[in-house]
Write an enzyme that holds these catalytic residues in place. Structure first.
Site, PDB file in Angstrom:
ATOM      1  N   TYR A 157       1.655  12.765  23.814  1.00 49.53           N
ATOM      2  CA  TYR A 157       2.816  12.409  24.644  1.00 49.53           C
ATOM      3  C   TYR A 157       3.155  13.560  25.600  1.00 49.53           C
ATOM      4  O   TYR A 157       3.354  13.342  26.803  1.00 49.53           O
ATOM      5  CB  TYR A 157       3.996  12.090  23.722  1.00 49.53           C
ATOM      6  CG  TYR A 157       5.267  11.664  24.404  1.00 49.53           C
ATOM      7  CD1 TYR A 157       5.305  10.543  25.221  1.00 49.53           C
ATOM      8  CD2 TYR A 157       6.452  12.378  24.208  1.00 49.53           C
ATOM      9  CE1 TYR A 157       6.495  10.143  25.829  1.00 49.53           C
ATOM     10  CE2 TYR A 157       7.637  11.985  24.803  1.00 49.53           C
ATOM     11  CZ  TYR A 157       7.659  10.869  25.622  1.00 49.53           C
ATOM     12  OH  TYR A 157       8.828  10.470  26.226  1.00 49.53           O
ATOM     13  N   LYS A 161       3.130  13.605  29.769  1.00 50.30           N
ATOM     14  CA  LYS A 161       4.331  13.875  30.587  1.00 50.30           C
ATOM     15  C   LYS A 161       4.114  15.102  31.485  1.00 50.30           C
ATOM     16  O   LYS A 161       4.683  15.180  32.576  1.00 50.30           O
ATOM     17  CB  LYS A 161       5.564  14.048  29.689  1.00 50.30           C
ATOM     18  CG  LYS A 161       6.031  12.751  29.029  1.00 50.30           C
ATOM     19  CD  LYS A 161       6.550  11.730  30.054  1.00 50.30           C
ATOM     20  CE  LYS A 161       7.124  10.487  29.383  1.00 50.30           C
ATOM     21  NZ  LYS A 161       7.640   9.497  30.340  1.00 50.30           N
TER      22      LYS A 161
END
Ligand SMILES: NC(=O)c1ccc[n+]([C@@H]2O[C@H](COP(=O)([O-])OP(=O)(O)OC[C@H]3O[C@@H](n4cnc5c(N)ncnc54)[C@H](OP(=O)(O)O)[C@@H]3O)[C@@H](O)[C@H]2O)c1
Length: 243
Positions: A157, A161
Protein backbone atom coordinates in the site's frame (compact mmCIF):
# COMPACT_ATOMS: atom_id res chain seq x y z
CA UNK A 1 -19.11 27.37 1.77
CA UNK A 2 -18.54 30.64 -0.11
CA UNK A 3 -16.35 31.09 -3.19
CA UNK A 4 -16.63 30.03 -6.82
CA UNK A 5 -19.91 28.57 -7.98
CA UNK A 6 -19.50 24.92 -8.96
CA UNK A 7 -23.08 24.47 -10.08
CA UNK A 8 -23.38 22.64 -13.41
CA UNK A 9 -19.75 21.54 -13.49
CA UNK A 10 -19.05 17.84 -14.04
CA UNK A 11 -16.95 15.70 -11.71
CA UNK A 12 -15.87 12.07 -11.74
CA UNK A 13 -15.45 10.45 -8.32
CA UNK A 14 -13.87 7.00 -8.35
CA UNK A 15 -14.59 4.70 -5.43
CA UNK A 16 -17.81 6.59 -4.70
CA UNK A 17 -19.74 3.68 -3.18
CA UNK A 18 -18.66 4.17 0.44
CA UNK A 19 -16.21 5.83 2.80
CA UNK A 20 -14.37 8.92 1.61
CA UNK A 21 -15.69 8.71 -1.97
CA UNK A 22 -19.29 8.71 -0.77
CA UNK A 23 -18.69 11.80 1.39
CA UNK A 24 -16.95 13.59 -1.50
CA UNK A 25 -19.85 12.77 -3.84
CA UNK A 26 -22.44 14.14 -1.42
CA UNK A 27 -20.43 17.32 -0.81
CA UNK A 28 -19.91 17.99 -4.54
CA UNK A 29 -23.61 17.34 -5.25
CA UNK A 30 -24.52 19.79 -2.48
CA UNK A 31 -22.49 22.36 -4.46
CA UNK A 32 -24.58 21.60 -7.55
CA UNK A 33 -22.02 19.53 -9.45
CA UNK A 34 -23.16 16.80 -11.83
CA UNK A 35 -21.46 13.52 -11.03
CA UNK A 36 -20.11 10.39 -12.68
CA UNK A 37 -19.68 7.88 -9.87
CA UNK A 38 -17.61 4.71 -10.20
CA UNK A 39 -17.13 1.48 -8.26
CA UNK A 40 -16.46 -2.15 -9.13
CA UNK A 41 -20.18 -2.85 -9.48
CA UNK A 42 -23.19 -0.67 -10.28
CA UNK A 43 -25.13 -2.20 -7.38
CA UNK A 44 -22.56 -0.86 -4.91
CA UNK A 45 -23.41 2.68 -6.02
CA UNK A 46 -27.21 2.54 -5.75
CA UNK A 47 -27.47 4.11 -2.27
CA UNK A 48 -25.10 6.99 -2.96
CA UNK A 49 -26.68 7.55 -6.38
CA UNK A 50 -30.11 8.00 -4.77
CA UNK A 51 -28.69 10.34 -2.11
CA UNK A 52 -26.87 12.47 -4.66
CA UNK A 53 -29.82 12.67 -7.03
CA UNK A 54 -32.06 13.74 -4.15
CA UNK A 55 -29.89 16.88 -4.00
CA UNK A 56 -31.16 17.79 -7.46
CA UNK A 57 -28.07 17.17 -9.60
CA UNK A 58 -27.51 14.84 -12.52
CA UNK A 59 -25.66 11.71 -11.46
CA UNK A 60 -24.89 8.43 -13.20
CA UNK A 61 -23.11 5.31 -12.00
CA UNK A 62 -20.43 3.39 -13.89
CA UNK A 63 -18.89 0.02 -13.11
CA UNK A 64 -15.22 -0.62 -13.72
CA UNK A 65 -12.65 -2.78 -12.00
CA UNK A 66 -9.78 -0.31 -11.83
CA UNK A 67 -7.39 -3.18 -11.20
CA UNK A 68 -7.68 -3.83 -14.93
CA UNK A 69 -6.28 -0.79 -16.74
CA UNK A 70 -7.49 -2.16 -20.09
CA UNK A 71 -11.05 -1.45 -18.89
CA UNK A 72 -10.33 2.24 -18.38
CA UNK A 73 -10.67 3.47 -21.99
CA UNK A 74 -14.16 1.96 -22.06
CA UNK A 75 -15.03 3.65 -18.75
CA UNK A 76 -13.78 7.00 -20.03
CA UNK A 77 -15.73 6.60 -23.25
CA UNK A 78 -18.93 5.73 -21.35
CA UNK A 79 -18.61 8.71 -19.00
CA UNK A 80 -17.64 11.30 -21.60
CA UNK A 81 -20.34 10.11 -24.01
CA UNK A 82 -22.87 10.49 -21.19
CA UNK A 83 -21.76 13.91 -19.87
CA UNK A 84 -19.91 15.47 -22.81
CA UNK A 85 -17.54 17.50 -20.65
CA UNK A 86 -15.43 17.22 -17.52
CA UNK A 87 -14.17 19.72 -14.96
CA UNK A 88 -12.98 17.67 -11.98
CA UNK A 89 -11.50 14.20 -11.56
CA UNK A 90 -11.20 12.81 -8.04
CA UNK A 91 -8.96 9.75 -8.00
CA UNK A 92 -10.25 8.30 -4.76
CA UNK A 93 -10.73 4.55 -5.31
CA UNK A 94 -8.20 2.63 -3.27
CA UNK A 95 -7.13 -0.85 -2.35
CA UNK A 96 -5.01 -1.82 0.63
CA UNK A 97 -3.50 -4.97 2.04
CA UNK A 98 -2.27 -5.54 5.56
CA UNK A 99 0.75 -7.85 5.52
CA UNK A 100 4.43 -7.72 6.29
CA UNK A 101 6.78 -7.26 3.36
CA UNK A 102 7.84 -10.91 3.49
CA UNK A 103 4.25 -12.14 3.60
CA UNK A 104 2.83 -9.86 0.88
CA UNK A 105 1.71 -11.90 -2.11
CA UNK A 106 2.83 -10.55 -5.51
CA UNK A 107 -0.84 -10.47 -6.52
CA UNK A 108 -1.62 -8.10 -3.63
CA UNK A 109 1.29 -5.83 -4.54
CA UNK A 110 0.11 -5.87 -8.14
CA UNK A 111 -3.48 -4.99 -7.17
CA UNK A 112 -2.35 -2.12 -4.92
CA UNK A 113 -0.20 -0.71 -7.72
CA UNK A 114 -2.95 -1.15 -10.29
CA UNK A 115 -5.83 0.42 -8.34
CA UNK A 116 -3.90 3.11 -6.45
CA UNK A 117 -1.33 4.23 -9.03
CA UNK A 118 -1.89 2.78 -12.48
CA UNK A 119 -5.62 3.50 -12.67
CA UNK A 120 -5.21 7.21 -11.79
CA UNK A 121 -2.35 7.39 -14.32
CA UNK A 122 -4.39 5.91 -17.18
CA UNK A 123 -7.58 7.77 -16.22
CA UNK A 124 -5.70 11.07 -16.30
CA UNK A 125 -4.11 10.22 -19.66
CA UNK A 126 -7.44 9.37 -21.24
CA UNK A 127 -9.32 12.31 -19.70
CA UNK A 128 -6.65 14.88 -20.55
CA UNK A 129 -8.39 16.16 -23.73
CA UNK A 130 -11.60 16.74 -21.80
CA UNK A 131 -9.85 18.46 -18.88
CA UNK A 132 -8.08 20.75 -21.36
CA UNK A 133 -11.44 22.12 -22.48
CA UNK A 134 -12.53 23.11 -18.95
CA UNK A 135 -11.81 26.56 -17.49
CA UNK A 136 -11.74 25.02 -13.99
CA UNK A 137 -9.98 21.73 -14.68
CA UNK A 138 -8.82 20.05 -11.50
CA UNK A 139 -7.44 16.63 -10.61
CA UNK A 140 -7.53 15.62 -6.97
CA UNK A 141 -5.55 12.56 -6.00
CA UNK A 142 -6.36 11.00 -2.65
CA UNK A 143 -2.95 9.94 -1.40
CA UNK A 144 -2.09 9.04 2.17
CA UNK A 145 0.28 9.69 5.02
CA UNK A 146 1.88 6.40 3.90
CA UNK A 147 3.19 8.28 0.83
CA UNK A 148 5.52 10.11 3.22
CA UNK A 149 6.06 7.79 6.15
CA UNK A 150 6.69 4.04 6.40
CA UNK A 151 4.21 1.93 8.32
CA UNK A 152 4.76 -1.71 9.22
CA UNK A 153 2.41 -4.15 7.48
CA UNK A 154 1.76 -1.64 4.68
CA UNK A 155 4.62 -2.14 2.21
CA UNK A 156 2.47 -2.75 -0.89
CA UNK A 157 0.00 0.00 0.00
CA UNK A 158 2.81 2.41 0.93
CA UNK A 159 4.68 1.72 -2.30
CA UNK A 160 1.54 2.39 -4.36
CA UNK A 161 0.82 5.69 -2.59
CA UNK A 162 4.44 6.81 -3.12
CA UNK A 163 3.88 6.05 -6.80
CA UNK A 164 0.68 8.11 -6.84
CA UNK A 165 2.51 11.03 -5.21
CA UNK A 166 5.17 10.85 -7.92
CA UNK A 167 2.47 10.94 -10.56
CA UNK A 168 0.81 13.95 -8.87
CA UNK A 169 4.06 15.92 -8.90
CA UNK A 170 4.81 15.33 -12.58
CA UNK A 171 1.21 15.86 -13.66
CA UNK A 172 1.04 19.18 -11.79
CA UNK A 173 4.18 20.34 -13.62
CA UNK A 174 3.29 19.07 -17.09
CA UNK A 175 -0.32 20.27 -16.99
CA UNK A 176 0.26 23.71 -15.43
CA UNK A 177 0.45 25.25 -18.91
CA UNK A 178 -3.00 23.88 -19.71
CA UNK A 179 -4.54 25.46 -16.61
CA UNK A 180 -5.18 22.04 -15.05
CA UNK A 181 -4.63 22.09 -11.32
CA UNK A 182 -3.50 18.99 -9.47
CA UNK A 183 -3.91 18.56 -5.73
CA UNK A 184 -2.64 15.70 -3.58
CA UNK A 185 -4.56 15.13 -0.34
CA UNK A 186 -2.73 12.96 2.17
CA UNK A 187 -4.78 11.96 5.19
CA UNK A 188 -3.89 9.87 8.20
CA UNK A 189 -6.50 7.46 9.58
CA UNK A 190 -10.02 8.14 8.31
CA UNK A 191 -13.04 6.36 9.77
CA UNK A 192 -13.89 3.93 6.93
CA UNK A 193 -13.89 0.20 6.19
CA UNK A 194 -10.34 0.43 4.89
CA UNK A 195 -8.82 1.66 8.13
CA UNK A 196 -10.65 -0.98 10.16
CA UNK A 197 -8.87 -3.59 8.08
CA UNK A 198 -5.47 -1.86 8.02
CA UNK A 199 -5.32 -0.63 11.65
CA UNK A 200 -7.76 -2.86 13.58
CA UNK A 201 -6.65 -1.56 16.98
CA UNK A 202 -7.24 2.12 16.27
CA UNK A 203 -10.12 3.88 18.07
CA UNK A 204 -12.60 5.28 15.49
CA UNK A 205 -13.43 8.12 17.89
CA UNK A 206 -10.08 9.77 17.23
CA UNK A 207 -10.09 9.34 13.47
CA UNK A 208 -10.54 11.91 10.72
CA UNK A 209 -14.15 12.02 9.47
CA UNK A 210 -14.90 11.37 5.80
CA UNK A 211 -16.66 14.76 5.70
CA UNK A 212 -13.38 16.47 6.71
CA UNK A 213 -11.85 15.36 3.40
CA UNK A 214 -14.99 16.30 1.47
CA UNK A 215 -15.01 19.81 3.00
CA UNK A 216 -11.38 20.23 2.03
CA UNK A 217 -12.12 19.36 -1.58
CA UNK A 218 -15.00 21.82 -1.71
CA UNK A 219 -12.63 24.46 -0.35
CA UNK A 220 -9.99 23.71 -3.00
CA UNK A 221 -12.53 23.90 -5.81
CA UNK A 222 -14.40 26.97 -4.60
CA UNK A 223 -11.26 28.93 -3.67
CA UNK A 224 -9.51 28.60 -6.97
CA UNK A 225 -7.61 31.87 -7.00
CA UNK A 226 -4.07 33.04 -7.57
CA UNK A 227 -2.71 30.74 -4.87
CA UNK A 228 -2.44 26.99 -5.40
CA UNK A 229 -2.22 24.32 -2.72
CA UNK A 230 -0.18 21.43 -4.15
CA UNK A 231 -0.48 18.98 -1.31
CA UNK A 232 -2.29 18.76 1.97
CA UNK A 233 -1.36 16.64 4.95
CA UNK A 234 -4.24 15.94 7.28
CA UNK A 235 -3.75 14.09 10.56
CA UNK A 236 -5.94 12.85 13.37
CA UNK A 237 -6.40 15.53 16.04
CA UNK A 238 -5.30 12.85 18.53
CA UNK A 239 -2.10 12.10 16.54
CA UNK A 240 1.24 13.88 16.87
CA UNK A 241 1.86 17.13 14.94
CA UNK A 242 4.48 16.93 12.16
CA UNK A 243 4.16 13.13 12.28
N1 LIG B 1 -9.42 5.26 5.36
C1 LIG B 1 -8.22 5.79 5.60
O1 LIG B 1 -7.72 5.82 6.73
C2 LIG B 1 -7.44 6.41 4.48
C3 LIG B 1 -6.33 7.20 4.82
C4 LIG B 1 -5.60 7.79 3.79
C5 LIG B 1 -5.97 7.62 2.49
N2 LIG B 1 -7.06 6.83 2.19
C6 LIG B 1 -7.40 6.69 0.78
O2 LIG B 1 -8.70 7.20 0.57
C7 LIG B 1 -9.30 6.55 -0.55
C8 LIG B 1 -10.68 6.02 -0.15
O3 LIG B 1 -10.50 5.10 0.91
P1 LIG B 1 -11.66 4.65 1.91
O4 LIG B 1 -11.06 4.63 3.25
O5 LIG B 1 -12.90 5.43 1.66
O6 LIG B 1 -11.82 3.11 1.41
P2 LIG B 1 -13.06 2.13 1.34
O7 LIG B 1 -14.09 2.49 2.33
O8 LIG B 1 -12.46 0.78 1.40
O9 LIG B 1 -13.66 2.40 -0.14
C9 LIG B 1 -12.88 2.07 -1.26
C10 LIG B 1 -13.57 2.51 -2.51
O10 LIG B 1 -12.72 2.19 -3.62
C11 LIG B 1 -13.42 1.34 -4.53
N3 LIG B 1 -12.52 0.34 -5.10
C12 LIG B 1 -11.71 -0.52 -4.46
N4 LIG B 1 -11.10 -1.35 -5.32
C13 LIG B 1 -11.55 -1.00 -6.56
C14 LIG B 1 -11.32 -1.48 -7.86
N5 LIG B 1 -10.51 -2.52 -8.09
N6 LIG B 1 -11.94 -0.90 -8.90
C15 LIG B 1 -12.79 0.13 -8.68
N7 LIG B 1 -13.07 0.65 -7.48
C16 LIG B 1 -12.45 0.08 -6.42
C17 LIG B 1 -14.50 0.66 -3.69
O11 LIG B 1 -15.56 0.27 -4.57
P3 LIG B 1 -16.45 -1.07 -4.34
O12 LIG B 1 -17.62 -0.65 -3.51
O13 LIG B 1 -16.84 -1.50 -5.69
O14 LIG B 1 -15.58 -2.06 -3.64
C18 LIG B 1 -14.89 1.79 -2.75
O15 LIG B 1 -15.78 2.66 -3.37
C19 LIG B 1 -8.33 5.44 -0.95
O16 LIG B 1 -7.53 5.88 -2.03
C20 LIG B 1 -7.47 5.26 0.29
O17 LIG B 1 -6.22 4.73 -0.02
C21 LIG B 1 -7.81 6.24 3.15
Amino acid sequence: MSGKNLSGQVAIVTGASRGIGKAISLALAAEGMNLALTATQIGNLSEVLDLVRSLGVRAESFACDLANWREIPRLVNDITTCFGSLDVLVNNAGYSVRASLVETAPEDLERCMQVNAMAPFVLCQKLFPFLCRSQQATVINIGSVVAFKGYEQQSAYGASKHALLGLSKVMALEWKKYGIRVHSINPGAVDTEMIRQMRPGLDPQGMIGTEDIADLIVFLLTHRGRAVIDDIHMRRATGDPWY
